[in-house]
Scaffold this motif. Structure first.
Motif, PDB file in Angstrom:
ATOM      1  N   HIS A 169       0.831  -1.005   0.055  1.00  0.00           N
ATOM      2  CA  HIS A 169       0.118  -0.096  -0.034  1.00  0.00           C
ATOM      3  C   HIS A 169       0.882   1.181   0.091  1.00  0.00           C
ATOM      4  O   HIS A 169       0.705   2.102  -0.860  1.00  0.00           O
ATOM      5  N   LYS A 170       2.012   1.264   0.827  1.00  0.00           N
ATOM      6  CA  LYS A 170       3.049   2.331   0.726  1.00  0.00           C
ATOM      7  C   LYS A 170       3.482   2.640  -0.281  1.00  0.00           C
ATOM      8  O   LYS A 170       3.503   3.810  -0.897  1.00  0.00           O
ATOM      9  N   GLN A 171       3.679   1.744  -1.096  1.00  0.00           N
ATOM     10  CA  GLN A 171       4.447   1.921  -2.641  1.00  0.00           C
ATOM     11  C   GLN A 171       3.247   2.469  -3.579  1.00  0.00           C
ATOM     12  O   GLN A 171       3.727   3.470  -4.323  1.00  0.00           O
ATOM     13  N   ARG A 172       2.120   2.148  -3.344  1.00  0.00           N
ATOM     14  CA  ARG A 172       1.114   2.461  -4.241  1.00  0.00           C
ATOM     15  C   ARG A 172       0.876   3.974  -3.993  1.00  0.00           C
ATOM     16  O   ARG A 172       0.642   4.892  -5.016  1.00  0.00           O
ATOM     17  N   VAL A 173       0.760   4.539  -2.539  1.00  0.00           N
ATOM     18  CA  VAL A 173       0.690   5.610  -2.340  1.00  0.00           C
ATOM     19  C   VAL A 173       1.971   6.560  -3.024  1.00  0.00           C
ATOM     20  O   VAL A 173       1.574   7.590  -3.382  1.00  0.00           O
ATOM     21  N   GLU A 174       2.959   6.140  -2.743  1.00  0.00           N
ATOM     22  CA  GLU A 174       4.134   6.747  -3.097  1.00  0.00           C
ATOM     23  C   GLU A 174       4.080   7.100  -4.861  1.00  0.00           C
ATOM     24  O   GLU A 174       4.346   8.322  -5.210  1.00  0.00           O
ATOM     25  N   ASP A 175       3.657   6.046  -5.627  1.00  0.00           N
ATOM     26  CA  ASP A 175       3.586   6.249  -7.018  1.00  0.00           C
ATOM     27  C   ASP A 175       2.508   7.239  -7.447  1.00  0.00           C
ATOM     28  O   ASP A 175       2.653   7.784  -8.338  1.00  0.00           O
ATOM     29  N   PHE A 176       1.105   6.984  -6.583  1.00  0.00           N
ATOM     30  CA  PHE A 176       0.390   7.992  -6.870  1.00  0.00           C
ATOM     31  C   PHE A 176       0.510   9.583  -6.570  1.00  0.00           C
ATOM     32  O   PHE A 176       0.374  10.271  -7.229  1.00  0.00           O
ATOM     33  N   ASN A 177       1.526   9.575  -5.376  1.00  0.00           N
ATOM     34  CA  ASN A 177       1.851  11.036  -5.206  1.00  0.00           C
ATOM     35  C   ASN A 177       2.641  11.388  -6.351  1.00  0.00           C
ATOM     36  O   ASN A 177       2.880  12.709  -6.629  1.00  0.00           O
ATOM     37  N   ARG A 178       3.741  10.695  -6.730  1.00  0.00           N
ATOM     38  CA  ARG A 178       4.537  11.250  -7.726  1.00  0.00           C
ATOM     39  C   ARG A 178       3.790  11.366  -9.056  1.00  0.00           C
ATOM     40  O   ARG A 178       4.175  12.425  -9.650  1.00  0.00           O
ATOM     41  N   HIS A 179       2.759  10.737  -9.306  1.00  0.00           N
ATOM     42  CA  HIS A 179       1.936  10.980 -10.387  1.00  0.00           C
ATOM     43  C   HIS A 179       1.171  12.357 -10.331  1.00  0.00           C
ATOM     44  O   HIS A 179       1.221  13.235 -11.502  1.00  0.00           O
ATOM     45  N   LEU A 180       0.827  12.577  -9.085  1.00  0.00           N
ATOM     46  CA  LEU A 180      -0.029  14.130  -8.934  1.00  0.00           C
ATOM     47  C   LEU A 180       1.182  15.192  -9.162  1.00  0.00           C
ATOM     48  O   LEU A 180       0.499  16.152  -9.447  1.00  0.00           O
ATOM     49  N   ASP A 181       2.375  14.811  -8.604  1.00  0.00           N
ATOM     50  CA  ASP A 181       3.351  16.020  -8.770  1.00  0.00           C
ATOM     51  C   ASP A 181       3.801  16.352 -10.004  1.00  0.00           C
ATOM     52  O   ASP A 181       4.147  17.530 -10.513  1.00  0.00           O
ATOM     53  N   THR A 182       3.721  15.444 -10.925  1.00  0.00           N
ATOM     54  CA  THR A 182       3.862  15.561 -12.546  1.00  0.00           C
ATOM     55  C   THR A 182       2.834  16.473 -13.156  1.00  0.00           C
ATOM     56  O   THR A 182       2.822  17.230 -14.278  1.00  0.00           O
ATOM     57  N   LEU A 183       1.438  16.416 -12.595  1.00  0.00           N
ATOM     58  CA  LEU A 183       0.455  17.199 -13.209  1.00  0.00           C
ATOM     59  C   LEU A 183       0.413  18.741 -13.207  1.00  0.00           C
ATOM     60  O   LEU A 183       1.237  18.847 -12.233  1.00  0.00           O
ATOM     61  N   THR A 184       0.202  19.373 -14.092  1.00  0.00           N
ATOM     62  CA  THR A 184       0.083  20.774 -14.080  1.00  0.00           C
ATOM     63  C   THR A 184      -1.091  21.467 -12.849  1.00  0.00           C
ATOM     64  O   THR A 184      -1.762  20.525 -12.435  1.00  0.00           O
TER      65      THR A 184
END
Length: 109
Positions: free
Chosen positions: A82-97
């Protein structure tokens, strides 16, 4: 004593209601029933496989590939915590404008 000879002893009988203690079923019966049910389901599946298959070879190959892809997806999802999924999701949100950010609203400015 002769006056009380005609008196009914014990619980009163009610018309239309069967009197008797209900027997409790044992867990063994339930487990046997489950085993029989599972065995019958397996037998039905085997019979379905033995019957004439009206699918074309392309349909059979397509279904096999679908099952294979589904198993790959399941294994891929199960490999991450779950922790890895949350980190991946946060990285994805950081890339958004910033266009996708929720604007702050202040009523009291």
């Amino acid at each position: 004593m002769s006056e009380y000879e005609g008196v009914q002893r014990g619980a009163l009988k009610i018309k239309g209601v069967a009197i008797g203690k209900k027997k409790k079923k044992k867990d063994k019966d339930k487990s046997k029933m489950m085993e029989q049910y599972v065995a019958s389901m397996k037998n039905e599946e085997e019979k379905k496989k033995m019957t004439l298959d009206k699918r074309t070879p392309a349909q059979i190959a397509f279904e096999k590939m679908q099952e294979k892809r589904q198993m790959e997806r399941i294994l891929n999802k199960a490999s991450k915590t779950h922790k890895q999924r949350v980190e991946d999701f946060n990285r994805h949100l950081d890339t958004l404008t910033e266009h996708y950010d929720i604007p702050k609203v202040s009523w009291t400015k």
